[in-house]
Design a protein around this motif. Structure first.
Motif, PDB file in Angstrom:
ATOM      1  N   SER A 138      93.463  45.011 -49.337  1.00  0.00           N
ATOM      2  CA  SER A 138      93.332  44.876 -50.851  1.00  0.00           C
ATOM      3  C   SER A 138      92.709  43.480 -51.424  1.00  0.00           C
ATOM      4  N   PRO A 139      92.322  43.658 -52.549  1.00  0.00           N
ATOM      5  CA  PRO A 139      92.078  42.256 -53.286  1.00  0.00           C
ATOM      6  C   PRO A 139      93.140  41.370 -52.983  1.00  0.00           C
ATOM      7  N   VAL A 140      94.360  41.640 -53.079  1.00  0.00           N
ATOM      8  CA  VAL A 140      95.244  40.671 -52.911  1.00  0.00           C
ATOM      9  C   VAL A 140      95.660  39.929 -51.738  1.00  0.00           C
ATOM     10  N   ALA A 141      95.516  40.960 -50.651  1.00  0.00           N
ATOM     11  CA  ALA A 141      95.729  40.561 -49.381  1.00  0.00           C
ATOM     12  C   ALA A 141      94.509  39.855 -49.062  1.00  0.00           C
ATOM     13  N   LEU A 142      93.448  39.867 -49.445  1.00  0.00           N
ATOM     14  CA  LEU A 142      92.155  39.000 -49.294  1.00  0.00           C
ATOM     15  C   LEU A 142      92.278  37.703 -49.495  1.00  0.00           C
ATOM     16  N   MET A 143      92.902  37.554 -50.703  1.00  0.00           N
ATOM     17  CA  MET A 143      93.054  36.107 -51.049  1.00  0.00           C
ATOM     18  C   MET A 143      94.191  35.342 -50.364  1.00  0.00           C
ATOM     19  N   ASP A 144      95.245  35.926 -49.920  1.00  0.00           N
ATOM     20  CA  ASP A 144      96.091  35.456 -48.686  1.00  0.00           C
ATOM     21  C   ASP A 144      95.462  35.034 -47.588  1.00  0.00           C
ATOM     22  N   LEU A 145      94.416  36.023 -47.146  1.00  0.00           N
ATOM     23  CA  LEU A 145      94.015  35.786 -45.874  1.00  0.00           C
ATOM     24  C   LEU A 145      92.842  34.617 -46.029  1.00  0.00           C
ATOM     25  N   ASP A 181      89.367  53.657 -51.987  1.00  0.00           N
ATOM     26  CA  ASP A 181      90.766  53.622 -52.595  1.00  0.00           C
ATOM     27  C   ASP A 181      91.316  52.327 -52.611  1.00  0.00           C
ATOM     28  N   THR A 182      91.178  51.417 -51.361  1.00  0.00           N
ATOM     29  CA  THR A 182      91.931  50.210 -51.056  1.00  0.00           C
ATOM     30  C   THR A 182      91.127  49.130 -51.678  1.00  0.00           C
ATOM     31  N   GLY A 183      89.713  49.181 -51.286  1.00  0.00           N
ATOM     32  CA  GLY A 183      88.625  48.008 -51.296  1.00  0.00           C
ATOM     33  C   GLY A 183      88.224  47.687 -50.288  1.00  0.00           C
ATOM     34  N   SER A 184      88.857  48.236 -49.072  1.00  0.00           N
ATOM     35  CA  SER A 184      88.122  47.827 -47.727  1.00  0.00           C
ATOM     36  C   SER A 184      88.571  48.922 -46.748  1.00  0.00           C
ATOM     37  N   SER A 185      87.721  49.198 -45.631  1.00  0.00           N
ATOM     38  CA  SER A 185      87.906  50.138 -44.634  1.00  0.00           C
ATOM     39  C   SER A 185      89.084  49.661 -43.653  1.00  0.00           C
ATOM     40  N   THR A 186      89.346  48.291 -43.661  1.00  0.00           N
ATOM     41  CA  THR A 186      90.307  47.813 -43.026  1.00  0.00           C
ATOM     42  C   THR A 186      91.768  47.917 -43.762  1.00  0.00           C
ATOM     43  N   GLY A 187      91.702  48.516 -44.928  1.00  0.00           N
ATOM     44  CA  GLY A 187      93.119  48.342 -45.783  1.00  0.00           C
ATOM     45  C   GLY A 187      93.410  47.075 -46.635  1.00  0.00           C
ATOM     46  N   LEU A 221      81.697  34.582 -52.858  1.00  0.00           N
ATOM     47  CA  LEU A 221      82.335  35.920 -52.435  1.00  0.00           C
ATOM     48  C   LEU A 221      82.789  36.675 -53.539  1.00  0.00           C
ATOM     49  N   SER A 222      82.998  38.127 -53.353  1.00  0.00           N
ATOM     50  CA  SER A 222      83.515  38.733 -54.455  1.00  0.00           C
ATOM     51  C   SER A 222      84.944  39.308 -54.107  1.00  0.00           C
ATOM     52  N   SER A 223      85.895  39.271 -55.051  1.00  0.00           N
ATOM     53  CA  SER A 223      87.062  39.937 -54.806  1.00  0.00           C
ATOM     54  C   SER A 223      87.283  41.269 -55.544  1.00  0.00           C
ATOM     55  N   GLU A 224      86.330  41.782 -56.022  1.00  0.00           N
ATOM     56  CA  GLU A 224      86.301  43.014 -56.789  1.00  0.00           C
ATOM     57  C   GLU A 224      86.337  44.293 -55.580  1.00  0.00           C
ATOM     58  N   MET A 225      87.141  45.363 -55.798  1.00  0.00           N
ATOM     59  CA  MET A 225      87.115  46.421 -54.855  1.00  0.00           C
ATOM     60  C   MET A 225      85.942  46.881 -54.319  1.00  0.00           C
ATOM     61  N   VAL A 226      85.893  46.706 -53.062  1.00  0.00           N
ATOM     62  CA  VAL A 226      84.761  47.107 -52.195  1.00  0.00           C
ATOM     63  C   VAL A 226      83.672  45.927 -51.912  1.00  0.00           C
ATOM     64  N   GLY A 227      83.825  45.027 -52.918  1.00  0.00           N
ATOM     65  CA  GLY A 227      82.731  43.955 -53.184  1.00  0.00           C
ATOM     66  C   GLY A 227      82.877  42.855 -52.047  1.00  0.00           C
ATOM     67  N   TYR A 228      84.030  42.731 -51.277  1.00  0.00           N
ATOM     68  CA  TYR A 228      84.019  42.118 -50.034  1.00  0.00           C
ATOM     69  C   TYR A 228      83.763  42.722 -48.909  1.00  0.00           C
ATOM     70  N   ASP A 229      83.648  43.818 -48.683  1.00  0.00           N
ATOM     71  CA  ASP A 229      83.490  44.483 -47.518  1.00  0.00           C
ATOM     72  C   ASP A 229      82.326  45.301 -47.350  1.00  0.00           C
ATOM     73  N   SER A 230      81.339  44.911 -46.499  1.00  0.00           N
ATOM     74  CA  SER A 230      80.194  45.353 -46.479  1.00  0.00           C
ATOM     75  C   SER A 230      79.946  46.712 -45.506  1.00  0.00           C
ATOM     76  N   VAL A 231      81.083  47.091 -45.136  1.00  0.00           N
ATOM     77  CA  VAL A 231      81.083  48.344 -44.307  1.00  0.00           C
ATOM     78  C   VAL A 231      80.706  49.717 -45.053  1.00  0.00           C
ATOM     79  N   ASN A 232      79.605  50.325 -44.556  1.00  0.00           N
ATOM     80  CA  ASN A 232      79.305  51.620 -45.054  1.00  0.00           C
ATOM     81  C   ASN A 232      79.379  52.669 -44.098  1.00  0.00           C
ATOM     82  N   TYR A 233      80.688  53.466 -43.455  1.00  0.00           N
ATOM     83  CA  TYR A 233      80.425  54.406 -42.480  1.00  0.00           C
ATOM     84  C   TYR A 233      79.717  55.587 -43.072  1.00  0.00           C
TER      85      TYR A 233
END
Length: 536
Positions: free
Chosen positions: A234-241, A226-232, A300-312
């Motif tokens: 988002s792509p926008v927050a990713l770029m800030d980080l 839903d958000t792009g990452s299991s951590t919450g 790296l990817s900024s696409e939804m899910v593409g930057y988080d390798s987690v797969n629970y």
């Protein structure tokens, strides 16, 4: 009822708690922890207990709802049996049916698995934590309810088990008292995989009864999709980080590195466990420094899910597993990269690479590589230069289960460590015979209620014992700084929590971290002091 007296026929009995973990039964720890006193296990408040069945052992990491009426309980039992029927059908379980049936049919009750299980050992031999116990409860249910004449002959065939709501609720909880490390499967002379059985029980509860730990499902795969990452993040927050990461690289090293994003046609798409972004940004920084100074074409990817390798989903649900890994495959295909490199995350390796082999098909079948192999090529073939004396302190290596036992990636990380760490030494045992960190199968992210106490006291205790034994008595002085290299985000989280619980930084000078941080710390093209002895 004592731990040793519990029988499978007791599993469905009406009782507030089938088993009570007694701290006096836990094995002792080596120097300097001979007199260590474990913290009392907190009882759950009435508010946290309300509406949940926690009658297995009093620990809460999966909220099994307690139906209010007997009719509702009977309906849930019926739903469980229907889900079990699906689990045993080829049409509904094309992924793991064959190995599941082989494991259910071929156990000879030799209990070799129990000797290999750190949870059984470090609980002091609690019967309900014996790998065979969980599997036999499941076998008896299947035999009684799905074999011809099963109910009529149950008393004579060893399949007599009372299938009520307590039986089912406890089975759900018991499936989450296993790290899925599969050490038992490796040692079994018949190839029985009790870890797989536990995982398939989890799948049944998730896919058919909608019962799964919040950290894995609602706050895990659902949030990731839903958000792009299991951590919450988002792509926008990713770029800030990433702005912070780039600034920190400059502060630490003096290097000005711009991390590439969405670079079409790059040789490498690097995918990290997003937990690194929040908890260990130095790991993200180290990868960027290594790849940039080695002159690699990467992104790296900024696409939804593409930057988080987690797969629970790997731990509990085939549908969620497929949704996440297909998204990873789509991102790689869209970018047109030559290969995907998986960062320091054990379960991401397994989900993207070995399990991914059955899902990344056709045009999405992009080559995938472990970062351990990538690093080995760069270090051993001297594509980047290192000074091992910068890492002249005691270092030991933790082997993530999904990376080593499940995939056979054993030597690359060792060849790197032997080149960059003059005081490297192995744990005993190691490689494919390693012990799980105790946080496997999602346990490391389960931080609520009283479950962390169980995680420290039982599955994590064996890993902490291993860590202590990797160093000499003289080295275990708090004045001698030591490093546990754990090339897996999930394992780092568990080891961090273990070292915190056992006060190991103050008491024994033990630090933890990944592999790439040690590589950068040794690189001659980088200012000295990338690794900081600051426990966090």
């Amino acid at each position: 009822m004592s731990s040793k007296d519990i029988k499978i026929k007791d599993f469905g009995k009406k009782t507030d708690k089938l088993y009570n973990l007694d701290l006096k039964n836990l094995p002792g720890l080596p120097y300097p922890y001979e007199n260590w006193q474990d913290s009392p296990i907190p009882e759950l408040s009435e508010i946290k207990r309300k509406g949940k069945n926690i009658t297995l052992d009093g620990f809460l990491n999966i909220a099994v709802p307690e139906p209010e009426t007997e009719e509702e309980k009977e309906a849930m039992v019926a739903k469980f049996l229907e889900g079990l029927r699906k689990l045993l059908s080829r049409e509904n379980n094309w992924t793991f049916l064959k190995p599941l049936l082989l494991s259910l049919d071929n156990c000879v009750k030799c209990n070799t698995c129990s000797e290999a299980c750190p949870i059984f050992e470090m609980s002091g031999g609690a019967e309900i934590y014996r790998p065979l116990f969980r599997s036999d409860v499941f076998r008896r249910i299947i035999k009684k309810h799905f074999s011809p004449g099963g109910k009529l002959t149950a008393k004579f065939t060893g399949a007599d088990i009372d299938l009520n709501w307590d039986t089912i609720a406890r089975l759900a909880q018991l499936a989450y008292r296993c790290n899925l490390c599969r050490r038992c499967a490796q040692t079994c002379p018949m190839g029985v995989d009790n870890g797989l059985i536990a995982r398939e029980i989890r799948k049944l509860f998730s896919q058919e009864l909608n019962i799964a730990p919040a950290e894995l499902h609602g706050e895990g795969t659902v949030k990731q999709l839903d958000t792009g990452s299991s951590t919450g993040i988002s792509p926008v927050a990713l770029m800030d980080l990433m702005e912070f990461v780039e600034e920190d690289i400059t502060d630490r090293t003096g290097l000005n590195i711009k991390i590439p994003f969405d670079k079409a046609g790059a040789d490498i798409l690097l995918i990290h466990n997003a937990g690194e972004f929040l908890s260990w940004p130095e790991n993200i920084e180290a990868f960027a420094i290594i790849f940039e100074l080695a002159g690699l074409s990467w992104t790296l990817s900024s696409e939804m899910v593409g930057y988080d390798s987690v797969n629970y989903g790997l731990f509990y649900d085939d549908v969620q597993l497929a949704k996440v890994t297909l998204r990873h495959a789509e991102v790689a295909k869209k970018l047109g990269v030559k290969k995907v490199v998986v960062g320091e995350c054990g379960h991401a390796h397994k989900a993207i690479m070995t399990i991914g082999d059955r899902i990344w098909l056709g045009e999405c079948n992009i080559p995938r590589e472990s970062s351990m192999v990538t690093l080995e090529d760069l270090i051993v073939n001297e594509k980047i230069m290192v000074d091992p004396l910068r890492n002249d302190f005691p270092v030991t290596l933790h082997d993530p289960c999904n990376l080593t036992r499940s995939m056979g990636v054993i030597e690359p990380q060792r060849r790197v460590l032997k080149k960059i760490c003059p005081q490297f030494r192995e744990m005993t045992p190691h490689g494919v015979n390693n012990y799980c960190c105790g946080g496997g199968s999602g346990f490391a992210i389960m931080q609520s209620n009283n479950f962390p106490n169980w995680r420290y006291l039982v599955p994590g205790r064996k890993k902490f014992e291993q860590i202590l034994k990797a160093f000499t008595r003289e080295e275990l002085s708090p004045d001698v700084h030591k490093y546990v290299c754990a090339p897996c985000s999930n394992c780092k989280g568990q080891i961090r929590d273990l070292l915190t619980y056992y006060d190991a930084w103050e008491r024994a000078g033990i630090m933890y971290g990944g592999l790439v941080e040690l590589v950068v710390n040794a690189m001659t093209d980088v200012r000295e002091g990338f690794h900081e002895w600051d426990f966090h």
